[in-house]
Design a protein around this motif. Sequence first.
Motif, short mmCIF file in Angstrom:
data_model
loop_
_atom_site.label_atom_id
_atom_site.label_comp_id
_atom_site.label_asym_id
_atom_site.label_seq_id
_atom_site.Cartn_x
_atom_site.Cartn_y
_atom_site.Cartn_z
N LEU A 1 54.55 40.67 64.05
CA LEU A 1 53.76 41.70 64.73
C LEU A 1 54.01 43.08 64.11
O LEU A 1 53.10 43.89 64.00
CB LEU A 1 54.11 41.71 66.23
CG LEU A 1 53.65 40.48 67.01
CD1 LEU A 1 54.41 40.35 68.32
CD2 LEU A 1 52.15 40.53 67.28
N ALA B 1 49.25 36.72 64.41
CA ALA B 1 49.02 38.10 64.82
C ALA B 1 47.85 38.70 64.06
O ALA B 1 47.60 38.36 62.90
CB ALA B 1 50.28 38.95 64.59
N GLY C 1 49.16 39.10 69.40
CA GLY C 1 49.67 37.87 68.82
C GLY C 1 49.95 36.77 69.81
O GLY C 1 50.00 36.99 71.02
#
Length: 274
Positions: free
Chosen positions: A151, A214, A229
């Motif tokens: 992320l 993500a 995500g």
Amino acid sequence: MTTESPPEDAQDKYIVPGLERGLRLLGEFSSRERTLSAAELARRLKVPRSTVFRLLATLEMMGFVERTDGGREFRLGMAVLRLGFDYLASLELTELGRPLLDRLRDEIHYPCNLVVRDGRSIVYVAKSVSPRPFASTVNVGTRLPAHATVLGRVLLEDLSLDELRALYPESRLEVFSESTPRTVEELYDMVQRDRERGYVLQEGFFEASISTIAAPVRDRTGKVVAALGATIPASRIEPDQLDNMVEMVRGAAAELSRLLDYRPPEPPRPFGLG
């Protein structure tokens, strides 16, 4: 017997002028005026511009404001959110994102998250938990290293190599797994490939046996403001399901971007048409 408030001049002796001005400065930002210049803040606060520059320097150092538009203007920084997570719930991003996270969770049956970047960390601002048994240590407010998480890689996509070097001035990055990039240059190459691909899917990047899908969330300016995500036990991913799950995550991120007024640039028209 009544209790009277102390006279106004008695209260004034407890006022800290610098703190008062700093809080008044933060209060000038609003949903309609997300960015303001130092000159405009000086005019509104009726204080010298040099005073405003000192206030902004202090607030920027603490993360309460950040520069935008090439450094000419300022906006509120992520440290404002740390004053209380009740404020997080009122943010446009989380208000719009939470129903999309819930819908995505119902479609893929795994936990889904929305994160933002605060300097070198990512901060979880919304999550939707799957009914399936799944050990997760993240909650709203959890902070993890940006360079070492999937992320976080998404949230670093907009940064140039020089900006990444300013964010990570050390010669070697802290390592959290075998997949963690060791240098800023390696990190930059990685996030540029992610940017070209439009999403990230990787197993064991931060935690072993955990896969993360993500995709970026962009605002009206085109800037990446969040990463959306899904987290999945790696051993449970069926190869024939991966493509479909990736498209679902990308679709949820694209929908949230549209709700934030992001409009993708139109592809160039073929030469000679029109």
